[in-house]
Design an enzyme around this catalytic site. Structure first.
Site, PDB file in Angstrom:
ATOM      1  N   VAL A   1      32.387  43.532  42.853  1.00 25.00           N
ATOM      2  CA  VAL A   1      32.543  43.208  44.284  1.00 25.00           C
ATOM      3  C   VAL A   1      33.547  44.141  44.966  1.00 25.00           C
ATOM      4  CG1 VAL A   1      31.923  40.787  44.160  1.00 25.00           C
ATOM      5  CG2 VAL A   1      34.264  41.479  43.641  1.00 25.00           C
TER       6      VAL A   1
ATOM      7  N   LYS B   1      30.131  48.556  33.242  1.00 24.87           N
ATOM      8  CA  LYS B   1      31.212  48.370  34.216  1.00 24.87           C
ATOM      9  C   LYS B   1      32.194  49.545  34.163  1.00 24.87           C
ATOM     10  CE  LYS B   1      34.258  46.607  36.954  1.00 24.87           C
ATOM     11  NZ  LYS B   1      34.037  46.544  38.383  1.00 24.87           N
TER      12      LYS B   1
ATOM     13  N   HIS C   1      23.747  70.177  51.878  1.00 21.31           N
ATOM     14  CA  HIS C   1      22.754  70.435  50.822  1.00 21.31           C
ATOM     15  C   HIS C   1      22.104  69.091  50.484  1.00 21.31           C
ATOM     16  CE1 HIS C   1      21.094  71.095  46.862  1.00 21.31           C
ATOM     17  NE2 HIS C   1      21.375  72.393  46.928  1.00 21.31           N
TER      18      HIS C   1
ATOM     19  N   ARG D   1      20.962  67.723  47.950  1.00 26.09           N
ATOM     20  CA  ARG D   1      21.268  67.051  46.688  1.00 26.09           C
ATOM     21  C   ARG D   1      22.760  67.119  46.335  1.00 26.09           C
ATOM     22  NH1 ARG D   1      16.559  68.970  46.963  1.00 26.09           N
ATOM     23  NH2 ARG D   1      17.254  71.110  46.619  1.00 26.09           N
TER      24      ARG D   1
ATOM     25  N   GLY E   1      43.990  54.927  43.430  1.00 23.23           N
ATOM     26  CA  GLY E   1      44.760  53.715  43.142  1.00 23.23           C
ATOM     27  C   GLY E   1      43.876  52.512  42.928  1.00 23.23           C
TER      28      GLY E   1
ATOM     29  N   CYS F   1      41.276  48.884  39.503  1.00 19.59           N
ATOM     30  CA  CYS F   1      40.016  49.112  38.770  1.00 19.59           C
ATOM     31  C   CYS F   1      39.837  50.587  38.423  1.00 19.59           C
ATOM     32  CB  CYS F   1      38.829  48.635  39.608  1.00 19.59           C
ATOM     33  SG  CYS F   1      38.749  46.849  39.746  1.00 19.59           S
TER      34      CYS F   1
ATOM     35  N   PHE G   1      46.200  51.190  48.737  1.00 14.35           N
ATOM     36  CA  PHE G   1      45.521  52.148  47.861  1.00 14.35           C
ATOM     37  C   PHE G   1      44.241  52.703  48.466  1.00 14.35           C
ATOM     38  CE2 PHE G   1      43.251  48.434  46.015  1.00 14.35           C
ATOM     39  CZ  PHE G   1      41.972  48.950  45.854  1.00 14.35           C
ATOM     40  N   LYS G   2      43.773  52.086  49.556  1.00 16.69           N
ATOM     41  CA  LYS G   2      42.655  52.680  50.305  1.00 16.69           C
ATOM     42  C   LYS G   2      42.685  52.166  51.748  1.00 16.69           C
ATOM     43  CE  LYS G   2      38.994  49.524  48.838  1.00 16.69           C
ATOM     44  NZ  LYS G   2      37.672  49.408  48.283  1.00 16.69           N
TER      45      LYS G   2
HETATM   46  N1  LIG Z   1      39.814  42.047  41.894  1.00 17.19           N
HETATM   47  C1  LIG Z   1      38.710  42.777  41.895  1.00 17.19           C
HETATM   48  O1  LIG Z   1      38.290  43.271  42.923  1.00 17.19           O
HETATM   49  C2  LIG Z   1      37.946  42.987  40.604  1.00 17.19           C
HETATM   50  C3  LIG Z   1      36.683  43.586  40.679  1.00 17.19           C
HETATM   51  C4  LIG Z   1      35.957  43.746  39.515  1.00 17.19           C
HETATM   52  C5  LIG Z   1      36.506  43.325  38.290  1.00 17.19           C
HETATM   53  N2  LIG Z   1      37.756  42.771  38.238  1.00 17.19           N
HETATM   54  C6  LIG Z   1      38.262  42.343  36.938  1.00 17.19           C
HETATM   55  O2  LIG Z   1      38.303  40.908  36.886  1.00 17.19           O
HETATM   56  C7  LIG Z   1      39.387  40.477  36.055  1.00 17.19           C
HETATM   57  C8  LIG Z   1      40.287  39.542  36.836  1.00 17.19           C
HETATM   58  O3  LIG Z   1      40.842  40.282  37.924  1.00 17.19           O
HETATM   59  P1  LIG Z   1      41.499  39.561  39.178  1.00 17.19           P
HETATM   60  O4  LIG Z   1      41.695  40.622  40.193  1.00 17.19           O
HETATM   61  O5  LIG Z   1      40.733  38.312  39.523  1.00 17.19           O
HETATM   62  O6  LIG Z   1      42.930  39.141  38.539  1.00 17.19           O
HETATM   63  P2  LIG Z   1      44.044  38.211  39.186  1.00 17.19           P
HETATM   64  O7  LIG Z   1      45.326  38.666  38.631  1.00 17.19           O
HETATM   65  O8  LIG Z   1      43.849  38.120  40.665  1.00 17.19           O
HETATM   66  O9  LIG Z   1      43.710  36.738  38.590  1.00 17.19           O
HETATM   67  C9  LIG Z   1      43.757  36.421  37.243  1.00 17.19           C
HETATM   68  C10 LIG Z   1      44.291  34.996  37.083  1.00 17.19           C
HETATM   69  O10 LIG Z   1      44.190  34.644  35.708  1.00 17.19           O
HETATM   70  C11 LIG Z   1      45.267  33.766  35.396  1.00 17.19           C
HETATM   71  N3  LIG Z   1      45.413  33.714  33.938  1.00 17.19           N
HETATM   72  C12 LIG Z   1      45.926  34.627  33.084  1.00 17.19           C
HETATM   73  N4  LIG Z   1      45.795  34.209  31.809  1.00 17.19           N
HETATM   74  C13 LIG Z   1      45.187  33.008  31.842  1.00 17.19           C
HETATM   75  C14 LIG Z   1      44.764  32.083  30.849  1.00 17.19           C
HETATM   76  N5  LIG Z   1      44.933  32.337  29.544  1.00 17.19           N
HETATM   77  N6  LIG Z   1      44.180  30.937  31.245  1.00 17.19           N
HETATM   78  C15 LIG Z   1      43.993  30.673  32.551  1.00 17.19           C
HETATM   79  N7  LIG Z   1      44.369  31.513  33.550  1.00 17.19           N
HETATM   80  C16 LIG Z   1      44.951  32.669  33.191  1.00 17.19           C
HETATM   81  C17 LIG Z   1      46.441  34.378  36.158  1.00 17.19           C
HETATM   82  O11 LIG Z   1      47.452  33.401  36.366  1.00 17.19           O
HETATM   83  C18 LIG Z   1      45.770  34.836  37.449  1.00 17.19           C
HETATM   84  O12 LIG Z   1      45.877  33.869  38.490  1.00 17.19           O
HETATM   85  C19 LIG Z   1      40.086  41.768  35.588  1.00 17.19           C
HETATM   86  O13 LIG Z   1      39.562  42.138  34.352  1.00 17.19           O
HETATM   87  C20 LIG Z   1      39.683  42.786  36.651  1.00 17.19           C
HETATM   88  O14 LIG Z   1      39.724  44.103  36.159  1.00 17.19           O
HETATM   89  C21 LIG Z   1      38.474  42.579  39.383  1.00 17.19           C
END
Ligand SMILES: NC(=O)c1ccc[n+]([C@@H]2O[C@H](COP(=O)([O-])OP(=O)(O)OC[C@H]3O[C@@H](n4cnc5c(N)ncnc54)[C@H](O)[C@@H]3O)[C@@H](O)[C@H]2O)c1
Length: 409
Positions: free
Chosen positions: A155, A206, A244, A246, A257, A260, A321-322
């Site tokens: 997303v 991913k 161009h 392509r 930044g 991800c 970061f953007k």
């Molecule tokens: N934010 C994005 O736009 C995005 C997009 C694609 C993928 N991701 C991936 O999704 C994953 C989550 O990212 P996010 O941005 O939602 O992180 P985030 O830090 O916003 O949220 C993660 C939550 O998990 C909780 N947590 C940690 N350990 C836990 C446990 N053992 N049990 C229950 N809760 C726990 C934390 O307290 C935190 O609130 C990451 O791997 C990230 O790379 C994020």
């Protein structure tokens, strides 16, 4: 399917919108987060992150009794793990840290029963889904009828609610049955295509998507270094080259930044450093670009101070970061301003998307234009499009192509 109880583990940028969308599609969600403040906020129907439309979804889900958050893990039929996956800082290639994922898995093993589905959504290195199953097996659970699948999130922050529902999804189980079960679940709340594959292909998919972006931005950043030496405007060059049919070169900037693109390519490099040479070099080029920007600023400051015989004031435009977001995670602009401040430069930041910062000095654009000796454009926020280059005496260093845009206005 909607009669299944779903536990969403980790209620951050990914978990909370997913939980809220599932409620809207008729599921009962037990949300789990270790952070008490997060759980309290959600149970009041409020949110702790900035994301359009999310609060409306969460409020109606909580009011309807469909979403309840807990600090302790809860028994369910489907478990969705959405916890952070950072990397370990240290010397050498950054190594992925999947401790949060494995901890979350350990916490649910006592609830698992035959037929349950465990889905990992966190961006993870290849083999993490397999490690989840090992953790479950090591806990003594009979894994013959426990289904583990990986389904990455793709997303765009700011459009999460729409993209969660509409984007195509890649679903990869450790077995064909796990893939099928996970795909059937996603089809109940996603209108995009649900594409079935293996767990390791989904994990790599991913990482590939984000590495593709990183490598292509590195190409643009490398061009910007070469063009600067040659006295060529890189933005004009890219515009011309993109005619161009392509060719589609991305835009250079002050680095790369976010949590991800600046992180995930390392998961590939850490696993196969011998072969991931282009991906590693791209990471290094994008990191180097930030250092290069700092050096350019220092050279300009030295030049101004020789001419004026005083310490020049620097105003950096943008910290995020953007463009047009408030997210400062892994932001090159932040690194640049912090580095200058730590080296005793007289530096201020203009960031229209945040009100305060713990350590950096923020100023309004208008006053920056008045007092700055050096204006450094680091992020192309829409508020800066109104900038009148003739309304300032400052020298301008533009690292994101804003000036080419203004000159044409
Ligand atoms: N934010 C994005 O736009 C995005 C997009 C694609 C993928 N991701 C991936 O999704 C994953 C989550 O990212 P996010 O941005 O939602 O992180 P985030 O830090 O916003 O949220 C993660 C939550 O998990 C909780 N947590 C940690 N350990 C836990 C446990 N053992 N049990 C229950 N809760 C726990 C934390 O307290 C935190 O609130 C990451 O791997 C990230 O790379 C994020």
């Amino acid at each position: 399917m909607q009669n299944k109880i779903v536990s969403v583990i980790g209620l951050g940028y990914i978990g909370l919108p997913t939980a809220a969308l599932l409620c809207q599609k008729g599921y009962k969600i037990l949300g789990v987060d270790l952070n008490e403040a997060v759980v309290k906020t959600i149970n009041q129907g409020k949110i702790h992150i900035v994301e359009p439309d999310l609060e409306d979804f969460v409020r109606s889900a909580v009011l309807a009794g469909k979403l309840k958050a807990y600090t302790s893990h809860q028994p369910a039929d489907i478990y969705m793990i959405c916890v952070p996956t950072p990397f370990h800082e240290g010397i050498g290639i950054p190594q992925p840290n999947i401790d949060y994922v494995l901890d979350a898995t350990r916490s649910i093993t006592s609830f698992l029963k035959a037929g349950d589905l465990v889905i990992l959504e966190s961006t993870s290195p290849i083999g993490t889904s397999r490690q989840i199953l090992s953790v479950i097996e090591d806990s003594g659970v009979d894994i013959s009828n426990i289904h583990v699948a990986y389904c990455p999130e793709r997303v765009l922050p700011g459009k999460i609610m729409a993209e969660l529902a509409e984007n195509d999804r890649v679903v990869g189980g450790l077995t064909l049955e796990a893939t099928k079960k996970a795909a059937d679940f996603y089809k109940t709340f996603v209108s995009g295509d649900v594409l079935e594959t293996s767990a390791s292909t989904a994990e790599m998919c991913k990482l590939t998507e984000n590495s593709f972006r990183d490598v292509n931005i590195a190409f643009a950043n490398e061009l910007s270094l070469i063009c600067e030496k040659e006295g060529i405007n890189v933005w004009d060059l890219i515009k011309l080259a993109n005619h161009h049919p392509r060719v589609n070169i991305l835009q250079p900037g002050a680095g790369v930044g976010g949590h991800c693109i600046a992180v995930d390519p390392w998961f590939i490099v850490a696993r196969d450093p011998e072969n991931a040479r282009l991906i590693r070099t791209a990471r290094e080029i994008n990191n180097y670009k930030t250092e290069w920007v700092i050096d350019k600023i220092k050279i300009a400051v030295a030049d101004i101070s020789v001419k004026t015989q005083r310490k020049p004031k620097i105003a950096c435009l943008g910290l995020a970061f953007k463009p047009d977001i408030d997210d400062l995670r892994e932001s090159p602009a932040c690194l640049i301003v912090e580095a200058l401040q730590n080296q005793n430069y007289d530096v201020f930041a203009v960031e229209p998307n945040i009100k305060t910062h713990e350590t950096l000095k923020l100023v309004e654009l208008k006053s920056a234009l008045e007092f700055a000796d050096l204006l450094v454009v680091l992020v192309k926020h829409k508020q800066f499009f109104e900038l009148n280059v003739h309304s300032t005496k400052a020298k301008i260093l533009d690292f994101c192509g804003l000036q080419s845009l203004l000159i044409r206005k």
